[in-house]
Design an enzyme around this catalytic site. Structure first.
Site, PDB file in Angstrom:
ATOM      1  CE  LYS A 193      35.848  70.873  63.398  1.00 31.57           C
ATOM      2  NZ  LYS A 193      35.296  71.103  64.841  1.00 31.57           N
ATOM      3  CB  SER A 222      19.714  53.352  77.037  1.00 30.14           C
ATOM      4  OG  SER A 222      21.044  53.812  76.456  1.00 30.14           O
TER       5      SER A 222
END
Length: 332
Positions: A204, A152
């Site tokens: 948000k 990764s």
């Protein structure tokens, strides 16, 4: 022989510098003050001598370095501050420290090549990219050597090096992105808790653990993960000279070193000695390695001590989710 000559020159330079510092200290603190100050003068002269030895040693390493290869290690999960838990001190690879070590090696006239030792499952996205960019900017050959795991974010870093070596049993790959969140909505319901938040902007509070995701929020967050993945694939494709399709075909699997070599994720399979022999070919002389470690001043040591106290007291909740977006964590 070249390495031996550099070491002899380095030691000679340091000894001469220390003797000069002692002589200066003796004149300033023994000869000038007089008999009553001799004891203090001797102590001060010794202190100045030790300081001079340290300064001379640093100068000697710049003038006549004993190494020609800089080694920097990236070990453990990658984060900005080294990670850690509620009751444990920070651990893992601290990206800012690793970047600083690579930059110091690059500024050091003796470092003709960079050996980046990787043993990491990955971690936070931007800190991993910072380390990769620092490796790309190093002025000289850069060889990544994967020991146990190069996955990764670790593979992202390897893509910034000229070559990647691994062992037959090294786990390599996991070229993907994960976004995760805790869903505590059912638990909140059972406890009689309700979620109320005041926001400006429709998305948000997308991903907040105390409320279920609606389809639009899920699509929005998945879009962020997809964008990160696309960037990752492009970075690896460019750095490893592979096609994006070949990388996508791995489907974020991990491979043992030999298979990773067969499909082009690794350049060579070999031991640490094999890597050093390769570096000898690149720089044209026997390899002398210097391991770079974080340089922490007083403020850094105090800050690290304070962190450990905080973790020991069960604090650090904010640090545990640092880098997250409203409860959603993105990792490579």
């Amino acid at each position: 022989m070249a390495g031996t000559g550099r070491r002899v020159a380095n030691v000679a330079f340091a000894v001469i510098g220390a003797l000069l510092a002692v002589a200066v200290g003796w004149v300033l603190f023994v000869r000038i003050p007089g008999d009553l100050a001799e004891l203090l003068g001797v102590l001060l002269a010794v202190a100045v001598g030790l300081l001079g030895l340290r300064i001379a040693g640093n100068l000697a390493d710049s003038v006549a370095p004993t190494h020609n290869v800089a080694e920097v290690a990236v070990e453990g999960p990658i984060s900005r501050d080294g990670g850690g838990g509620l009751t444990s001190p920070p651990m893992g690879a601290e990206a800012d420290d690793v970047v600083e070590q690579i930059e110091q090696a690059d500024a050091d006239g003796g470092s003709e090549a960079l050996l980046l030792k990787l043993n990491t499952p990955g971690g936070e996205i931007v800190p991993s990219e910072d380390i990769r960019i620092a490796a790309e900017r190093f002025d000289g050959p850069t060889v990544a050597y994967a020991t146990d795991v190069c996955a990764s974010g670790g593979y992202d870093i390897a893509a910034g090096c000229d070559e990647l070596w691994a062992r037959e049993g090294t786990l390599v790959g996991s070229i993907g992105v994960i976004g995760s969140r805790v869903n505590a909505a059912d638990l909140a319901d059972r406890l009689g808790l309700s979620y109320e938040q005041f926001t400006a902007g429709e998305y948000k509070d997308a991903g907040t653990p105390l409320q279920e995701l609606d389809p639009d929020e899920r699509a929005y967050l998945q879009g962020l993960v997809d964008d990160y993945y696309e960037q990752f694939v492009e970075t690896v494709a460019e750095g490893r000279d592979l096609s994006p399709e070949a990388i996508e075909d791995t489907e974020a699997r991990v491979y043992l070193g030999e298979e990773a070599h067969e499909i082009g994720l690794v350049d060579e399979i070999g031991t640490r000695r094999d890597v050093e022999e390769r570096l000898e070919e690149q720089i044209g002389e026997p390899v002398e390695v210097r391991e770079y470690e974080p340089e922490r001043g007083l403020a850094g040591r105090l800050r690290g001590g304070a962190q450990r106290v905080a973790f020991a007291l069960g604090a650090g909740v904010a640090a545990a989710v640092s880098g997250d977006v409203d409860g959603l964590s993105f990792r490579r």
